[in-house]
Design a protein around this motif. Structure first.
Motif, PDB file in Angstrom:
ATOM      1  N   PRO A  23      24.967  28.671  47.126  1.00  0.00           N
ATOM      2  CA  PRO A  23      26.528  29.244  47.664  1.00  0.00           C
ATOM      3  C   PRO A  23      27.953  29.160  46.553  1.00  0.00           C
ATOM      4  N   ALA A  24      27.406  27.802  45.908  1.00  0.00           N
ATOM      5  CA  ALA A  24      27.994  27.524  44.823  1.00  0.00           C
ATOM      6  C   ALA A  24      27.643  27.969  43.850  1.00  0.00           C
ATOM      7  N   GLU A  25      26.517  28.916  43.171  1.00  0.00           N
ATOM      8  CA  GLU A  25      26.820  29.339  42.042  1.00  0.00           C
ATOM      9  C   GLU A  25      27.208  30.859  43.025  1.00  0.00           C
ATOM     10  N   ALA A  26      26.183  31.090  44.191  1.00  0.00           N
ATOM     11  CA  ALA A  26      26.235  32.534  44.170  1.00  0.00           C
ATOM     12  C   ALA A  26      28.270  33.059  44.689  1.00  0.00           C
ATOM     13  N   SER A  27      29.127  31.898  44.974  1.00  0.00           N
ATOM     14  CA  SER A  27      30.689  31.977  45.360  1.00  0.00           C
ATOM     15  C   SER A  27      31.276  32.086  43.373  1.00  0.00           C
ATOM     16  N   SER A  28      30.112  32.041  42.550  1.00  0.00           N
ATOM     17  CA  SER A  28      30.950  32.046  40.929  1.00  0.00           C
ATOM     18  C   SER A  28      30.194  33.168  40.887  1.00  0.00           C
ATOM     19  N   ASN A  29      28.469  34.103  40.805  1.00  0.00           N
ATOM     20  CA  ASN A  29      27.866  35.038  40.794  1.00  0.00           C
ATOM     21  C   ASN A  29      28.454  36.501  41.359  1.00  0.00           C
ATOM     22  N   LEU A  30      29.132  35.634  42.706  1.00  0.00           N
ATOM     23  CA  LEU A  30      30.346  36.912  43.108  1.00  0.00           C
ATOM     24  C   LEU A  30      31.311  37.712  42.698  1.00  0.00           C
ATOM     25  N   ALA A  31      31.992  36.339  41.962  1.00  0.00           N
ATOM     26  CA  ALA A  31      33.603  36.836  41.485  1.00  0.00           C
ATOM     27  C   ALA A  31      34.118  37.942  40.648  1.00  0.00           C
ATOM     28  N   ARG A  32      32.600  38.717  40.124  1.00  0.00           N
ATOM     29  CA  ARG A  32      32.387  39.846  40.167  1.00  0.00           C
ATOM     30  C   ARG A  32      32.722  40.800  40.690  1.00  0.00           C
ATOM     31  N   TYR A  33      32.667  40.870  41.170  1.00  0.00           N
ATOM     32  CA  TYR A  33      32.652  42.061  42.666  1.00  0.00           C
ATOM     33  C   TYR A  33      34.557  41.909  43.145  1.00  0.00           C
ATOM     34  N   ASP A  34      34.773  41.947  41.874  1.00  0.00           N
ATOM     35  CA  ASP A  34      36.477  42.131  41.848  1.00  0.00           C
ATOM     36  C   ASP A  34      37.446  43.701  42.609  1.00  0.00           C
ATOM     37  N   GLY A  35      36.162  44.946  42.337  1.00  0.00           N
ATOM     38  CA  GLY A  35      37.168  46.606  42.703  1.00  0.00           C
ATOM     39  C   GLY A  35      37.509  46.867  41.510  1.00  0.00           C
ATOM     40  N   VAL A  36      37.464  46.105  40.265  1.00  0.00           N
ATOM     41  CA  VAL A  36      38.359  46.438  38.971  1.00  0.00           C
ATOM     42  C   VAL A  36      36.876  47.236  38.313  1.00  0.00           C
ATOM     43  N   ARG A  37      35.800  47.112  37.582  1.00  0.00           N
ATOM     44  CA  ARG A  37      35.225  48.100  37.540  1.00  0.00           C
ATOM     45  C   ARG A  37      33.907  49.043  37.764  1.00  0.00           C
ATOM     46  N   TYR A  38      33.175  48.604  39.184  1.00  0.00           N
ATOM     47  CA  TYR A  38      32.296  49.056  40.153  1.00  0.00           C
ATOM     48  C   TYR A  38      32.869  48.921  41.547  1.00  0.00           C
ATOM     49  N   GLY A  39      32.233  49.491  42.307  1.00  0.00           N
ATOM     50  CA  GLY A  39      32.092  49.186  43.779  1.00  0.00           C
ATOM     51  C   GLY A  39      33.497  49.781  44.607  1.00  0.00           C
ATOM     52  N   GLN A  40      33.376  48.960  45.859  1.00  0.00           N
ATOM     53  CA  GLN A  40      34.969  49.472  46.612  1.00  0.00           C
ATOM     54  C   GLN A  40      36.167  48.789  46.478  1.00  0.00           C
ATOM     55  N   ARG A  41      37.209  49.356  46.044  1.00  0.00           N
ATOM     56  CA  ARG A  41      38.489  48.428  45.646  1.00  0.00           C
ATOM     57  C   ARG A  41      39.516  49.248  47.299  1.00  0.00           C
ATOM     58  N   VAL A  42      40.137  47.977  47.301  1.00  0.00           N
ATOM     59  CA  VAL A  42      41.183  48.010  48.568  1.00  0.00           C
ATOM     60  C   VAL A  42      42.395  47.979  48.096  1.00  0.00           C
ATOM     61  N   GLU A  43      43.391  48.903  48.160  1.00  0.00           N
ATOM     62  CA  GLU A  43      44.804  48.502  47.375  1.00  0.00           C
ATOM     63  C   GLU A  43      45.644  47.977  47.708  1.00  0.00           C
ATOM     64  N   GLY A  44      45.904  46.982  46.954  1.00  0.00           N
ATOM     65  CA  GLY A  44      47.154  45.870  48.192  1.00  0.00           C
ATOM     66  C   GLY A  44      48.498  45.642  47.596  1.00  0.00           C
ATOM     67  N   GLU A  45      48.756  44.671  48.250  1.00  0.00           N
ATOM     68  CA  GLU A  45      50.885  44.535  47.747  1.00  0.00           C
ATOM     69  C   GLU A  45      50.381  44.560  45.671  1.00  0.00           C
ATOM     70  N   ASP A  46      49.682  44.017  45.372  1.00  0.00           N
ATOM     71  CA  ASP A  46      49.754  43.488  43.701  1.00  0.00           C
ATOM     72  C   ASP A  46      48.580  43.318  43.603  1.00  0.00           C
ATOM     73  N   LEU A  47      48.077  42.268  42.857  1.00  0.00           N
ATOM     74  CA  LEU A  47      46.952  42.774  41.971  1.00  0.00           C
ATOM     75  C   LEU A  47      46.480  41.341  42.995  1.00  0.00           C
ATOM     76  N   ILE A  48      46.777  40.477  42.957  1.00  0.00           N
ATOM     77  CA  ILE A  48      46.231  39.312  44.023  1.00  0.00           C
ATOM     78  C   ILE A  48      45.665  39.604  45.546  1.00  0.00           C
ATOM     79  N   ASP A  49      47.001  40.476  45.933  1.00  0.00           N
ATOM     80  CA  ASP A  49      46.329  41.305  46.943  1.00  0.00           C
ATOM     81  C   ASP A  49      45.400  41.913  47.211  1.00  0.00           C
ATOM     82  N   THR A  50      45.341  43.313  46.158  1.00  0.00           N
ATOM     83  CA  THR A  50      44.343  43.912  46.281  1.00  0.00           C
ATOM     84  C   THR A  50      42.793  43.311  45.888  1.00  0.00           C
TER      85      THR A  50
END
Lengths: 95, 492, 483
Positions: free
Chosen positions: B320-347
């Motif tokens: 899980p430690a490695e996964a927590s870092s490996n999965l940081a790239r799934y942030d909805g910026v470059r690919y994948g799904q994005r759920v729009e929020g109030e600001d960037l952090i919320d997004t």
């Protein structure tokens, strides 16, 4: 090793994970159970033991300094939820 | 009937018939496409690629006519949806990657296709390979083709390569790729009654495989015979300069030494793998396995792996430690799904909160906590030191034996939903497979018998680093002696 | 040391720097994408840089070599084993969600840089460490009212982070250090030092204390991209802190930004303290091990560095400390000078380079690489003076013409007939004419006002258009006046 709901909220923020308030308590309980189980590790005597870094000791392989990639901006933004031309676009960041 | 005859073949048999011109790659592909359509209830595939399969098969037949046959020429395979495949949606069974179509091909799948393999589709798995039951998939659980005697509940195929196990067992493909982080090939292979092999860490390139836990992830084959897995691994493996952890050593011809037997070899029996909770049928099968190997000329020796009990908690910190870092790239910026929020952090938080399922969120939280300020030494570093101890245990054991024989799992397949409320009970599924993963050693599961409930059970072979040849030889010896020919009842 | 005089007494400024220097390399630290400046958006981005699923880093051997070279140039220890760690945080221009950096085991350990202060004294600034890390991409906040645009061209470019001890005691010292570091990096060829393009930038840690007292609480001013800004920001920040403390307040440790328009620092909106970077060794990479042999090979090829060069200029070429300092401050300048001085009078060469060439370059806003007068041409001019072909005064005009036309000295001298006249007959005739014309002054001279000699020399030079050999003029005048 008690993880309370505040801790879960803090970790969730660090991990940028939206966790609904009503799930915090349950998650804290689950994390505590898992972390208690992790405490088993304290039974292992690791004094003077180096952390494992590789299955087979080998030098870090290095790449020659040459430009071999690039020019794929279109490919890169092809999967983007939002793009502006060749740029990725995100909600405005205020520094 | 003719179709069944084609889907029942092993890869080695199909290869012979293709070589003799008795069947074409296209016919093989069509038979499997039909089988897949008929078995959608299993939910083994995230994406079926019938057009691609036909096109691949026709190209393969054309190559064969030109006399250009690769090692897997015309063999229809399923690809775990953790491998990025060019032009074909690749999701890691996560909602966050739903719709993601890579513009690149993973090294391992590229190797398979270069050897002539035909792609039938992308196989279901636990989300980001995190699970032991294939119940965490965004695309729903996979059903095991097997049923417990006198019980009609749907069973899990194991995980994370559950779609691969179910598809191979259900005759939906001749072989499949899996990935194994803590048992994700071996456990579903055991639950589904197929052969699954995890090579030495570094044998197969990780390039293009969605990362779960980088220091543990390894690709490997799943198929219906030891020979088939040896054949497939030969095509999948190889040095890749794009993966810094890929090891630059030759890939032996695993098939060539497959029948060399185990006479004169020493088989280690680790005392610590006999757990209090091990059911009698599994204990009995293990004993039987030892007897088979003795009969084949191997000498059983008792060995000790004293840090076995620490392996599972160490694994559940490191991964899980490695996964927590490996999965940081799934942030909805470059690919994948994005759920729009109030600001960037919320997004970010909404995107990731909605895109990841419960088990992935849980592991990200655990991993994030384990790495956070003040806890790194107590958790991650401690676990990596324990890992060294676990690896040393194996090194010491291999001073007195050539390979190890253990059960693959502490139980047979369980019902869908049966263990999903208790993460630790679920994690315990991997107790016998995780130690070899931590040590990076080659290990495989061979179906060897049936449980009291009539479900398949696997025996696990663990060998020295980069000694997959011995692993396959020992597995083949078990396979011959066990003569496991049970198969799930066709349903649907 | 320069102290700040506060209302309550003197304060000492304490400064430490964290410098980010972009490594000179063709491709990025962990990918084969180009590092060139100013490409089209996302055109210099590989799948690895964009952190596409399943992508893996492979380290660039030249970047490693450059870091080692820099470490050696800073007189630092090279660590035989270093580790690449992941620094985890979320930001749109950080595609992986972590930066690959080096945390607990950097590639380079302790070193030192000597700086020369205004008063001629030296100060040693200790280097704490140097490590390799990835640069981030670029977020553009001003292209759209609602959105931030992200360009990853810089993402993954190799940076060296160089951290000093808090050894600087004034904004001037911080500026001097930065200038010296820049010089060393440029000598080494490991960073182009181009601060405008962001190749070299610094975070400046500033605190104040009573002279010699315990260290105060520091504030970090982020991302300063010129030496002038470093000086200004540090000075402003020290003043701000003194004012707060003397007003009864206390300094809050924080990260601040420098507003270059207003010359003030202000707190960043996101507080650094909120970060918990969760460093751990990158499992995609193995520890980086460097052999003694490898390090020795790089050490053997190290260029002569500014301190050594300066010492040699003073010791072997007889230059003054000041001239040597000016010449070595830039590798290109030093190399130009050495080419001019080769086989010639080094002091004359230094004079021409520092006063005439640098002066002309300054006036025309050109860099040394763009100088219309190359080292060989300037050397040719000096040769003409040494050979007596032209006078030093004429040489100034010839230099001016060379700078304007890019032609060599001899062709200008020949074309314009500027050769020095050393023919005694010709000069005697001129001198005779002058003496005849100014008999009154000849009489004055002979009555004891011998300093009128200069007047006669000037007249003779004027009459010959400056071409007469002044030595010959002198000799002839003396002979005639003193007889």
């Amino acid at each position: 090793m008690a993880v309370d709901t505040d801790t879960v909220r803090r970790i969730a923020m660090l991990a940028r994970l939206n966790v609904p308030e009503d799930e915090l308590d349950g998650l804290a309980g689950e994390l505590n159970k898992i972390l208690d189980w992790m405490d088993l590790l304290n039974g292992a005597d690791t004094d003077g033991v180096a952390p494992m870094t590789a299955v087979k000791p080998m030098p870090l392989r290095q790449r020659a300094d040459a430009v071999t990639e690039g020019g794929i901006a279109e490919d890169l933004v092809a999967n983007a939820p939002e793009a502006a031309g060749a740029f990725f676009a995100v909600p405005k960041v205020i520094e | 009937m003719a179709d069944n005859a084609l889907t029942d073949l092993t890869i080695a048999e199909a290869r012979e018939r293709l070589d003799r011109g008795e069947v074409s790659a296209r016919e093989l592909a069509e038979a499997h496409i039909a089988a897949i359509e008929g078995a959608r209830a299993l939910n083994a595939f995230v994406t079926e690629t019938p057009e691609r399969a036909i096109a691949d098969a026709e190209a393969s037949d054309a190559r064969r006519r030109r006399g250009e046959s690769g090692a897997l020429e015309g063999i229809p395979l399923g690809i775990k949806d953790l491998f990025c495949t060019e032009g074909v949606m690749s999701t890691a069974a996560s909602g966050i990657l739903d719709g993601f179509v890579p513009t690149y091909e993973s090294t391992v799948s590229a190797n398979l296709f270069a050897a002539g393999a035909v792609m039938l589709g992308k196989l279901n798995l636990d989300e980001f390979a995190m699970g032991s039951s294939n119940e965490t998939s965004h695309f729903g659980p996979v059903e095991n083709p097997w049923r417990r005697q006198g019980d009609n509940r749907a069973l899990v195929p194991g995980g994370s390569s559950g779609g691969s196990g179910a598809a191979v067992a259900g005759r939906l493909c001749l072989g499949a790729t899996g990935t194994d982080t803590g048992g994700s090939i071996r456990q579903p292979a055991a639950f589904c009654g197929v052969v699954g092999a995890k090579p030495t860490y570094g044998r197969c390139s990780r390039w293009g495989i969605v990362a779960f836990a980088s220091s543990l992830d390894q690709a490997g084959p799943m198929a219906r015979s030891v020979r088939d897995t040896a054949l497939m691994l030969g095509a999948m493996a190889g040095f890749d300069p794009k993966d810094s952890t890929s090891v630059d050593i030759d890939v032996p011809d695993f098939e060539a030494t497959l029948e060399d037997g185990v006479a004169g070899l020493k088989v280690g029996i680790p005392a610590e793998y006999s757990l209090d909770e091990t059911p009698d049928d599994i204990r009995a099968l293990w004993d039987e396995g030892i007897a088979w190997l003795r009969d084949a000329g191997a000498e059983p020796v008792e060995v000790s792996l004293p840090h076995t009990a620490f392996a599972l908690p160490a694994y559940h910190l490191i991964a899980p430690a490695e996964a927590s870092s490996n999965l940081a790239r799934y942030d909805g910026v470059r690919y994948g799904q994005r759920v729009e929020g109030e600001d960037l952090i919320d997004t970010y938080a909404r995107t990731r909160g909605a895109g990841f399922g419960a088990e992935v969120r849980r592991r990200i939280l655990i991993g994030t906590y384990a790495l956070s300020a003040g806890y790194y030494d107590a958790y991650y570093l401690k676990a990596q030191k324990v890992r060294t101890l676990v690896a040393r245990d194996f090194e010491r054991a291999f001073e007195s034996c050539d390979f190890l024989l253990t059960p693959t799992c502490p139980s047979d397949a369980f019902a869908i939903g049966e263990k999903s409320d208790d993460p630790i009970a679920m994690y315990l599924n991997d107790v016998l497979t995780v130690p070899a993963s931590l040590a990076g050693l080659p290990a495989m599961s061979v179906p060897a018998g049936l449980s009291g409930g009539g479900l398949p059970l696997g025996l696990q072979i663990v060998a020295r680093a980069f000694d997959e040849e011995t692993m396959f030889r020992a597995a083949r010896a078990i396979e011959k002696a066990a003569a496991f020919d049970a198969r799930p009842e066709p349903r649907g | 040391m320069s102290l700040i005089e506060g209302r309550s007494g003197a304060w000492e400024t304490v400064i430490g720097l964290e410098v980010h220097a972009q490594v000179v390399s063709e491709s990025k630290l962990f990918s084969g994408a180009s590092t060139a400046f100013g490409g089209e958006a996302n055109a210099q981005v590989s799948l690895v840089d964009a952190a596409m699923p399943g992508m893996l880093p492979v380290v660039n051997e030249y970047c490693v070599e450059q870091a080692v070279r820099t470490g050696l140039g800073l007189g630092a220890e090279i660590n035989p084993v270093s580790v690449f760690d992941r620094k985890n945080y979320f930001y749109p221009d950080l595609p992986q969600g972590y930066q690959i950096s080096q945390y607990s085991q950097p590639i380079v350990g302790r070193g030192a840089v000597e700086i020369a202060l205004e008063d001629g004294t030296q100060r040693t600034v200790r280097i704490l460490r140097l490590h390799l890390e990835q640069d981030a991409g670029k977020s553009l906040h001003d292209r759209d009212p609602r959105r931030t645009w992200v360009d990853l061209n810089r993402a993954g470019v190799a940076l060296m982070e160089i951290v000093t001890e808090p050894d600087m005691r004034s904004p001037d010292e911080a500026a001097a250090f930065m200038a010296k570091l820049r010089t060393i990096l440029r000598y080494l060829g490991t960073c182009d030092g181009n601060m405008q393009e962001g190749s070299l930038r610094a975070d400046v840690n500033v605190s104040v204390r009573r002279p010699g007292g315990a260290l105060g609480t520091r504030c970090e001013i982020k991302n300063l991209n010129s030496i002038r800004f470093i000086r200004q920001a540090a000075a402003y920040e020290a003043g701000r802190q003194v004012e707060i403390i003397e007003g009864g307040g206390s300094i809050e440790q924080e990260t601040r930004l420098f507003d270059t328009d207003r010359g003030v620092t202000r707190p960043m909106r996101t507080k650094e303290e909120e970060h918990d970077y969760r460093y751990f060794p990158d499992p995609d990479l193995l520890p980086l091990e460097l052999t003694r042999d490898y390090v020795d090979r790089i050490a053997a090829d190290l260029p002569e560095l500014p301190d050594a060069k300066k010492a040699r200029f003073v010791r072997e070429l007889g230059l003054s400390d000041e001239d040597a300092e000016v010449l070595v401050a830039d590798r290109d300048n030093a190399e130009y000078f050495e080419a001019v001085a080769e086989g010639r009078d080094a002091k004359a060469a230094a004079n021409w380079v520092i006063h005439d060439l640098f002066g002309a370059l300054n006036r025309s806003g050109l860099a040394i690489g763009e100088a219309p007068v190359g080292a060989a041409h300037l050397g040719g001019l000096i040769d003409l003076i040494a050979a007596g072909t032209i006078s030093g005064r004429i040489a100034k005009d010839v230099f001016q013409a060379m700078f304007e036309t890019g032609r060599d000295a001899r062709s200008i001298v020949e074309e314009r007939g500027l050769e020095q006249v050393s023919d005694t007959g010709e000069i005697e005739a001129v001198v005779d004419g002058i003496l005849a014309e100014r008999e009154d002054m000849v009489a004055e001279y002979r009555s004891g006002k011998t300093k009128l000699l200069g007047f006669f020399v000037g007249q003779a030079m004027k009459a010959t258009g400056g071409k007469a050999n002044p030595k010959t003029v002198n000799e002839i005048l003396r002979a005639k006046l003193d007889s």
